[in-house]
Design a protein around this motif. Structure first.
Motif, PDB file in Angstrom:
ATOM      1  N   THR A 277       0.862  -1.189   0.000  1.00  7.20           N
ATOM      2  CA  THR A 277       0.000   0.000   0.000  1.00  7.20           C
ATOM      3  C   THR A 277       0.891   1.229   0.000  1.00  7.20           C
ATOM      4  O   THR A 277       1.764   1.365   0.856  1.00  7.20           O
ATOM      5  CB  THR A 277      -0.912   0.011   1.238  1.00  7.20           C
ATOM      6  OG1 THR A 277      -1.680  -1.200   1.251  1.00  7.20           O
ATOM      7  CG2 THR A 277      -1.856   1.200   1.212  1.00  7.20           C
ATOM      8  N   VAL A 278       0.662   2.099  -0.967  1.00  7.03           N
ATOM      9  CA  VAL A 278       1.477   3.299  -1.147  1.00  7.03           C
ATOM     10  C   VAL A 278       0.616   4.524  -0.896  1.00  7.03           C
ATOM     11  O   VAL A 278      -0.450   4.666  -1.492  1.00  7.03           O
ATOM     12  CB  VAL A 278       2.046   3.369  -2.581  1.00  7.03           C
ATOM     13  CG1 VAL A 278       2.927   4.600  -2.755  1.00  7.03           C
ATOM     14  CG2 VAL A 278       2.792   2.093  -2.934  1.00  7.03           C
ATOM     15  N   LYS A 279       1.077   5.406   0.002  1.00  7.11           N
ATOM     16  CA  LYS A 279       0.412   6.688   0.227  1.00  7.11           C
ATOM     17  C   LYS A 279       1.317   7.773  -0.351  1.00  7.11           C
ATOM     18  O   LYS A 279       2.401   8.036   0.171  1.00  7.11           O
ATOM     19  CB  LYS A 279       0.153   6.942   1.710  1.00  7.11           C
ATOM     20  CG  LYS A 279      -0.633   8.210   1.956  1.00  7.11           C
ATOM     21  CD  LYS A 279      -0.958   8.383   3.432  1.00  7.11           C
ATOM     22  CE  LYS A 279      -1.728   9.675   3.664  1.00  7.11           C
ATOM     23  NZ  LYS A 279      -1.944   9.899   5.099  1.00  7.11           N
ATOM     24  N   PHE A 280       0.878   8.366  -1.443  1.00  8.98           N
ATOM     25  CA  PHE A 280       1.667   9.361  -2.144  1.00  8.98           C
ATOM     26  C   PHE A 280       1.683  10.690  -1.385  1.00  8.98           C
ATOM     27  O   PHE A 280       0.848  10.925  -0.515  1.00  8.98           O
ATOM     28  CB  PHE A 280       1.128   9.566  -3.562  1.00  8.98           C
ATOM     29  CG  PHE A 280       1.346   8.362  -4.440  1.00  8.98           C
ATOM     30  CD1 PHE A 280       2.530   8.210  -5.140  1.00  8.98           C
ATOM     31  CD2 PHE A 280       0.376   7.377  -4.547  1.00  8.98           C
ATOM     32  CE1 PHE A 280       2.746   7.100  -5.935  1.00  8.98           C
ATOM     33  CE2 PHE A 280       0.578   6.263  -5.334  1.00  8.98           C
ATOM     34  CZ  PHE A 280       1.770   6.124  -6.031  1.00  8.98           C
ATOM     35  N   ALA A 281       2.624  11.549  -1.745  1.00  7.28           N
ATOM     36  CA  ALA A 281       2.788  12.850  -1.091  1.00  7.28           C
ATOM     37  C   ALA A 281       1.518  13.690  -1.183  1.00  7.28           C
ATOM     38  O   ALA A 281       1.219  14.465  -0.276  1.00  7.28           O
ATOM     39  CB  ALA A 281       3.965  13.601  -1.702  1.00  7.28           C
TER      40      ALA A 281
END
Length: 135
Positions: free
Chosen positions: A52-56
């Motif tokens: 799971t990636v939480k972008f800027a």
């Protein structure tokens, strides 16, 4: 606001993600792990699971990986996956095919250590199948 860091998700086929993120959750072999900026330098193996990636910018995205390893430094994280695909692109047949191949390999495993490794991989794939393809 959380500090951001560089993240790359790479498979042999292509670069799936490369950019500034605030958080990445990876399925490390020893347990799920959250990586954030200024993380202690770490190298870990990856088991089949969901990244799971939480972008800027706050947007979140998910990717299915089938093993690999992650190299983590305070300013970034690179995950080199044996195979990876966006969660929206995964098909139940993909996971089922991997489960069937592992079961066939298990039948021919020569040592207890090899059998244990395959059984662990089968359990991880089965769990992944339940997460990505709920009944």
């Amino acid at each position: 606001m959380a500090d951001n860091f560089n993240f790359e998700l790479v498979s042999p086929e292509r670069l799936l993600v490369s950019g500034s993120v605030s958080e990445v959750v990876i399925p490390a072999t020893e347990g799920e792990m959250t990586v954030m900026a200024n993380h202690a330098p770490t190298m870990t193996t990856i088991k089949p699971g969901v990244v799971t990636v939480k972008f800027a910018d706050g947007k979140k995205d998910r990717y299915v990986v089938f093993g690999g390893f992650a190299d983590i430094i305070p300013t970034g994280c690179t995950l080199l996956a044996e195979s990876a695909v966006h969660v929206d692109d995964i098909k139940s047949e993909d996971i089922t095919r991997r489960i069937e191949a592992a079961r066939k390999e298990l039948e021919h495993a020569a040592s207890d250590e090899h059998k244990f490794g395959i059984e662990t991989y089968l359990a991880e794939l089965t769990t992944l199948n339940g997460i990505v393809m709920p009944v």
